[in-house]
Design a protein around this motif. Structure first.
Motif, PDB file in Angstrom:
ATOM      1  N   TYR A 170       0.806  -1.225   0.000  1.00 20.45           N
ATOM      2  CA  TYR A 170       0.000   0.000   0.000  1.00 20.45           C
ATOM      3  C   TYR A 170       0.837   1.273   0.000  1.00 20.45           C
ATOM      4  CZ  TYR A 170       0.537   1.067   5.020  1.00 20.45           C
ATOM      5  OH  TYR A 170       1.033   1.403   6.253  1.00 20.45           O
ATOM      6  N   SER A 171       2.077   1.206   0.492  1.00 20.70           N
ATOM      7  CA  SER A 171       2.925   2.397   0.485  1.00 20.70           C
ATOM      8  C   SER A 171       3.717   2.532  -0.818  1.00 20.70           C
ATOM      9  CB  SER A 171       3.899   2.361   1.671  1.00 20.70           C
ATOM     10  OG  SER A 171       4.734   1.217   1.583  1.00 20.70           O
ATOM     11  N   LYS A 172       3.627   1.500  -1.692  1.00 16.40           N
ATOM     12  CA  LYS A 172       4.410   1.502  -2.928  1.00 16.40           C
ATOM     13  C   LYS A 172       3.555   1.545  -4.187  1.00 16.40           C
ATOM     14  CE  LYS A 172       7.819  -1.496  -0.663  1.00 16.40           C
ATOM     15  NZ  LYS A 172       8.464  -2.834  -0.699  1.00 16.40           N
ATOM     16  N   ARG A 173       2.305   1.088  -4.084  1.00 19.21           N
ATOM     17  CA  ARG A 173       1.464   0.940  -5.275  1.00 19.21           C
ATOM     18  C   ARG A 173       0.260   1.871  -5.215  1.00 19.21           C
ATOM     19  NH1 ARG A 173       2.298  -4.405  -7.686  1.00 19.21           N
ATOM     20  NH2 ARG A 173       0.758  -3.726  -9.237  1.00 19.21           N
ATOM     21  N   SER A 174      -0.081   2.430  -6.372  1.00 22.48           N
ATOM     22  CA  SER A 174      -1.304   3.229  -6.485  1.00 22.48           C
ATOM     23  C   SER A 174      -2.072   2.861  -7.750  1.00 22.48           C
ATOM     24  CB  SER A 174      -0.967   4.728  -6.493  1.00 22.48           C
ATOM     25  OG  SER A 174      -0.097   5.031  -7.575  1.00 22.48           O
ATOM     26  N   ASP A 175      -1.647   1.768  -8.402  1.00 26.89           N
ATOM     27  CA  ASP A 175      -2.278   1.383  -9.665  1.00 26.89           C
ATOM     28  C   ASP A 175      -3.445   0.419  -9.474  1.00 26.89           C
ATOM     29  OD1 ASP A 175      -0.489  -0.534  -8.782  1.00 26.89           O
ATOM     30  OD2 ASP A 175       0.264  -1.054 -10.778  1.00 26.89           O
ATOM     31  N   TYR A 176      -3.739   0.028  -8.239  1.00 29.52           N
ATOM     32  CA  TYR A 176      -4.951  -0.741  -7.939  1.00 29.52           C
ATOM     33  C   TYR A 176      -5.371  -0.434  -6.511  1.00 29.52           C
ATOM     34  CZ  TYR A 176      -2.486  -4.361  -5.149  1.00 29.52           C
ATOM     35  OH  TYR A 176      -1.777  -5.044  -4.184  1.00 29.52           O
ATOM     36  N   ASN A 177      -6.618  -0.724  -6.167  1.00 31.33           N
ATOM     37  CA  ASN A 177      -7.105  -0.319  -4.846  1.00 31.33           C
ATOM     38  C   ASN A 177      -7.871  -1.404  -4.091  1.00 31.33           C
ATOM     39  OD1 ASN A 177      -9.271  -0.221  -6.601  1.00 31.33           O
ATOM     40  ND2 ASN A 177     -10.129   1.676  -5.788  1.00 31.33           N
ATOM     41  N   ILE A 178      -8.014  -2.581  -4.679  1.00 31.29           N
ATOM     42  CA  ILE A 178      -8.685  -3.696  -4.011  1.00 31.29           C
ATOM     43  C   ILE A 178      -7.858  -4.958  -4.220  1.00 31.29           C
ATOM     44  CG2 ILE A 178     -10.740  -5.189  -3.933  1.00 31.29           C
ATOM     45  CD1 ILE A 178     -11.462  -2.450  -3.031  1.00 31.29           C
ATOM     46  N   MET A 179      -7.679  -5.715  -3.151  1.00 34.80           N
ATOM     47  CA  MET A 179      -7.113  -7.050  -3.310  1.00 34.80           C
ATOM     48  C   MET A 179      -8.209  -8.062  -2.999  1.00 34.80           C
ATOM     49  SD  MET A 179      -3.739  -8.941  -1.780  1.00 34.80           S
ATOM     50  CE  MET A 179      -2.702  -8.304  -3.097  1.00 34.80           C
ATOM     51  N   ALA A 180      -8.643  -8.787  -4.021  1.00 43.79           N
ATOM     52  CA  ALA A 180      -9.605  -9.869  -3.820  1.00 43.79           C
ATOM     53  C   ALA A 180      -8.803 -11.094  -3.391  1.00 43.79           C
ATOM     54  CB  ALA A 180     -10.383 -10.144  -5.104  1.00 43.79           C
ATOM     55  N   ARG A 181      -8.854 -11.373  -2.106  1.00 46.83           N
ATOM     56  CA  ARG A 181      -8.007 -12.408  -1.520  1.00 46.83           C
ATOM     57  C   ARG A 181      -8.644 -13.790  -1.655  1.00 46.83           C
ATOM     58  NH1 ARG A 181      -4.135 -11.701   2.437  1.00 46.83           N
ATOM     59  NH2 ARG A 181      -3.435  -9.578   2.825  1.00 46.83           N
ATOM     60  N   GLY A 182      -7.931 -14.686  -2.276  1.00 50.23           N
ATOM     61  CA  GLY A 182      -8.324 -16.088  -2.271  1.00 50.23           C
ATOM     62  C   GLY A 182      -7.533 -16.782  -1.183  1.00 50.23           C
ATOM     63  N   ASN A 183      -8.144 -16.955  -0.019  1.00 49.27           N
ATOM     64  CA  ASN A 183      -7.438 -17.462   1.158  1.00 49.27           C
ATOM     65  C   ASN A 183      -7.661 -18.957   1.350  1.00 49.27           C
ATOM     66  OD1 ASN A 183      -6.466 -14.874   2.170  1.00 49.27           O
ATOM     67  ND2 ASN A 183      -8.596 -14.431   2.706  1.00 49.27           N
ATOM     68  N   THR A 184      -6.581 -19.687   1.529  1.00 47.84           N
ATOM     69  CA  THR A 184      -6.653 -21.077   1.971  1.00 47.84           C
ATOM     70  C   THR A 184      -5.801 -21.211   3.224  1.00 47.84           C
ATOM     71  OG1 THR A 184      -6.924 -21.930  -0.279  1.00 47.84           O
ATOM     72  CG2 THR A 184      -6.224 -23.492   1.402  1.00 47.84           C
ATOM     73  N   VAL A 185      -6.443 -21.554   4.325  1.00 44.64           N
ATOM     74  CA  VAL A 185      -5.740 -21.815   5.582  1.00 44.64           C
ATOM     75  C   VAL A 185      -5.617 -23.328   5.702  1.00 44.64           C
ATOM     76  CG1 VAL A 185      -5.806 -21.582   8.089  1.00 44.64           C
ATOM     77  CG2 VAL A 185      -6.649 -19.714   6.640  1.00 44.64           C
ATOM     78  N   LYS A 186      -4.385 -23.804   5.766  1.00 44.86           N
ATOM     79  CA  LYS A 186      -4.155 -25.247   5.700  1.00 44.86           C
ATOM     80  C   LYS A 186      -3.204 -25.680   6.818  1.00 44.86           C
ATOM     81  CE  LYS A 186      -3.424 -26.638   1.555  1.00 44.86           C
ATOM     82  NZ  LYS A 186      -2.741 -26.874   0.243  1.00 44.86           N
ATOM     83  N   LEU A 187      -3.630 -26.632   7.645  1.00 43.89           N
ATOM     84  CA  LEU A 187      -2.760 -27.184   8.676  1.00 43.89           C
ATOM     85  C   LEU A 187      -1.840 -28.225   8.043  1.00 43.89           C
ATOM     86  CD1 LEU A 187      -3.011 -26.189  11.627  1.00 43.89           C
ATOM     87  CD2 LEU A 187      -5.104 -25.851  10.313  1.00 43.89           C
ATOM     88  N   THR A 188      -0.573 -28.234   8.461  1.00 44.50           N
ATOM     89  CA  THR A 188       0.420 -29.116   7.853  1.00 44.50           C
ATOM     90  C   THR A 188       1.211 -29.848   8.936  1.00 44.50           C
ATOM     91  OG1 THR A 188       2.192 -27.468   7.853  1.00 44.50           O
ATOM     92  CG2 THR A 188       0.675 -27.443   5.972  1.00 44.50           C
ATOM     93  N   ASP A 189       2.095 -30.753   8.497  1.00 43.12           N
ATOM     94  CA  ASP A 189       2.916 -31.476   9.467  1.00 43.12           C
ATOM     95  C   ASP A 189       4.002 -30.591  10.074  1.00 43.12           C
ATOM     96  OD1 ASP A 189       4.401 -31.217   7.163  1.00 43.12           O
ATOM     97  OD2 ASP A 189       4.968 -33.327   7.011  1.00 43.12           O
ATOM     98  N   TYR A 190       4.325 -29.460   9.422  1.00 44.55           N
ATOM     99  CA  TYR A 190       5.346 -28.557   9.959  1.00 44.55           C
ATOM    100  C   TYR A 190       4.745 -27.370  10.711  1.00 44.55           C
ATOM    101  CZ  TYR A 190       4.177 -26.061   5.615  1.00 44.55           C
ATOM    102  OH  TYR A 190       3.500 -25.434   4.589  1.00 44.55           O
ATOM    103  N   GLY A 191       3.440 -27.168  10.602  1.00 46.47           N
ATOM    104  CA  GLY A 191       2.780 -26.028  11.232  1.00 46.47           C
ATOM    105  C   GLY A 191       1.499 -25.706  10.490  1.00 46.47           C
ATOM    106  N   TRP A 192       1.524 -24.587   9.748  1.00 46.49           N
ATOM    107  CA  TRP A 192       0.366 -24.280   8.911  1.00 46.49           C
ATOM    108  C   TRP A 192       0.774 -23.357   7.767  1.00 46.49           C
ATOM    109  CZ3 TRP A 192      -2.396 -19.431   8.700  1.00 46.49           C
ATOM    110  CH2 TRP A 192      -1.993 -18.462   9.629  1.00 46.49           C
ATOM    111  N   LEU A 193      -0.096 -23.301   6.784  1.00 44.87           N
ATOM    112  CA  LEU A 193       0.173 -22.546   5.560  1.00 44.87           C
ATOM    113  C   LEU A 193      -1.001 -21.627   5.250  1.00 44.87           C
ATOM    114  CD1 LEU A 193       1.805 -22.120   2.853  1.00 44.87           C
ATOM    115  CD2 LEU A 193       0.426 -24.005   1.923  1.00 44.87           C
ATOM    116  N   HIS A 194      -0.688 -20.374   4.967  1.00 44.04           N
ATOM    117  CA  HIS A 194      -1.692 -19.452   4.437  1.00 44.04           C
ATOM    118  C   HIS A 194      -1.380 -19.270   2.955  1.00 44.04           C
ATOM    119  CE1 HIS A 194      -3.655 -15.171   4.476  1.00 44.04           C
ATOM    120  NE2 HIS A 194      -4.343 -16.051   3.760  1.00 44.04           N
ATOM    121  N   GLU A 195      -2.102 -20.012   2.132  1.00 41.93           N
ATOM    122  CA  GLU A 195      -1.911 -19.953   0.683  1.00 41.93           C
ATOM    123  C   GLU A 195      -2.889 -18.945   0.094  1.00 41.93           C
ATOM    124  OE1 GLU A 195      -2.014 -22.987  -3.190  1.00 41.93           O
ATOM    125  OE2 GLU A 195      -2.229 -23.766  -1.158  1.00 41.93           O
ATOM    126  N   GLN A 196      -2.407 -18.140  -0.856  1.00 37.22           N
ATOM    127  CA  GLN A 196      -3.252 -17.082  -1.405  1.00 37.22           C
ATOM    128  C   GLN A 196      -3.243 -17.087  -2.935  1.00 37.22           C
ATOM    129  OE1 GLN A 196      -2.521 -13.207   0.538  1.00 37.22           O
ATOM    130  NE2 GLN A 196      -1.444 -14.334   2.136  1.00 37.22           N
TER     131      GLN A 196
END
Length: 296
Positions: A170-196
């Motif tokens: 947000y401090s570097k970009r002004s060419d777009y104003n919305i992030m449509a987030r595709g969020n996947t929260v996934k538990l794993t054997d090492y911890g967890w993953l937030h895949e986007q």
């Protein structure tokens, strides 16, 4: 004969209820398994743009150490506060995630630092958990509702929702104003993953949303010994009371308003700078006075 007929029905009903409780308990465990001390790697890369002349942004890489503290543990509500550990000695209050079971009220980000309360149909949220994500000052960021999935040894939750630009942009970009987030929260054997799987959107009044670019993101949380985050745990013990008051005042703001629009700065400072400067003994009145200055 009636008794024999009723018995299988009662057993079936009991089995269904038991299954429902077991599923909810699995959901709760998956959410709470995100607590603890984690070394994090952040990786983002733009993958596609419909505009052939678009110049792809540089890939983003970063790392951090973070403590995730369980601050609310109720049957229908779980809340986790994330705290960054910098150079093993300094602690910065980071983001927060609240999980609410079969919650009908979420907040949608529309644009221009504005969030609108949205009521979801009761039948839509049956069995679902709403994830509500808050910024470092406990102001809203994004939220969405979906079903936790437990299948073939996998545990994950997926949702798509609009959000403001991430801090890395947000401090570097002004060419777009919305992030449509595709969020996947996934538990794993090492911890967890937030895949986007994110869409960078240009939203203008009176026009259809326009896709600028898409990106793939991975926030990889690797579990480490809790002792590595001791400084964050100690910091939270000393500071949690004032932040509980901040959360309470934000709850009041949303109870009083169907739409919340925030100013970017007041007196040359962002909201988190004002709140971070508060004394631990600050009153709810002091906190609300600060928040009110940012409400448009």
């Amino acid at each position: 004969m009636k008794r024999l007929t009723l018995l299988p029905l009662l057993l079936l009903t009991f089995s269904l209820v038991t299954y429902g409780q077991t599923k909810k308990e699995k959901d709760q465990k998956a959410i709470k398994d995100m607590c603890g001390c984690y070394e994090i790697k952040f990786k983002y890369a733009e993958t596609f743009s419909p505009n052939i002349a678009y110049e792809k942004a540089y890939d983003y890489r970063a790392h951090a150490l973070e403590w995730a503290e369980l601050i609310t543990d109720k049957d229908d509500e779980i809340s986790i506060q994330h705290l960054l550990v910098v150079n093993d000695t300094m602690v910065i209050k980071h983001w927060r995630q609240d999980w609410q079971f079969q919650n009908q009220n979420v907040f949608d980000y529309t644009a221009k630092n504005t969030w609108r309360v949205k009521e979801l149909p009761k039948e839509h949220v049956k069995g679902q958990w709403a994830q509500k994500v808050y910024q470092v000052d406990d102001s809203p960021r994004y939220s969405g509702s979906a079903t936790w999935v437990h299948v073939d040894g996998k545990r994950f939750w997926q949702n798509k929702t609009d959000a403001p630009l991430p801090r890395r942009e947000y401090s570097k970009r002004s060419d777009y104003n919305i992030m449509a987030r595709g969020n996947t929260v996934k538990l794993t054997d090492y911890g967890w993953l937030h895949e986007q799987d994110n869409d960078k959107i240009i939203r203008e009044s009176g026009k259809d949303d326009a896709l600028l670019a898409q990106e793939k993101g991975y926030n990889i949380y690797t579990k480490v010994a809790d002792e590595k985050c001791k400084v964050a745990r100690d910091w939270w013990k000393e500071n949690n009371k004032v932040w509980k008051k901040v959360r309470q005042e934000w709850d009041n703001v949303f109870a009083e308003n169907k739409e919340v629009k925030l100013k970017s700065k007041v007196d040359g400072k962002m909201l988190h700078q004002h709140l971070f400067a508060l004394d631990n003994k600050a009153s709810r009145k002091d906190i609300r006075t600060i928040i009110n200055k940012f409400l448009n």
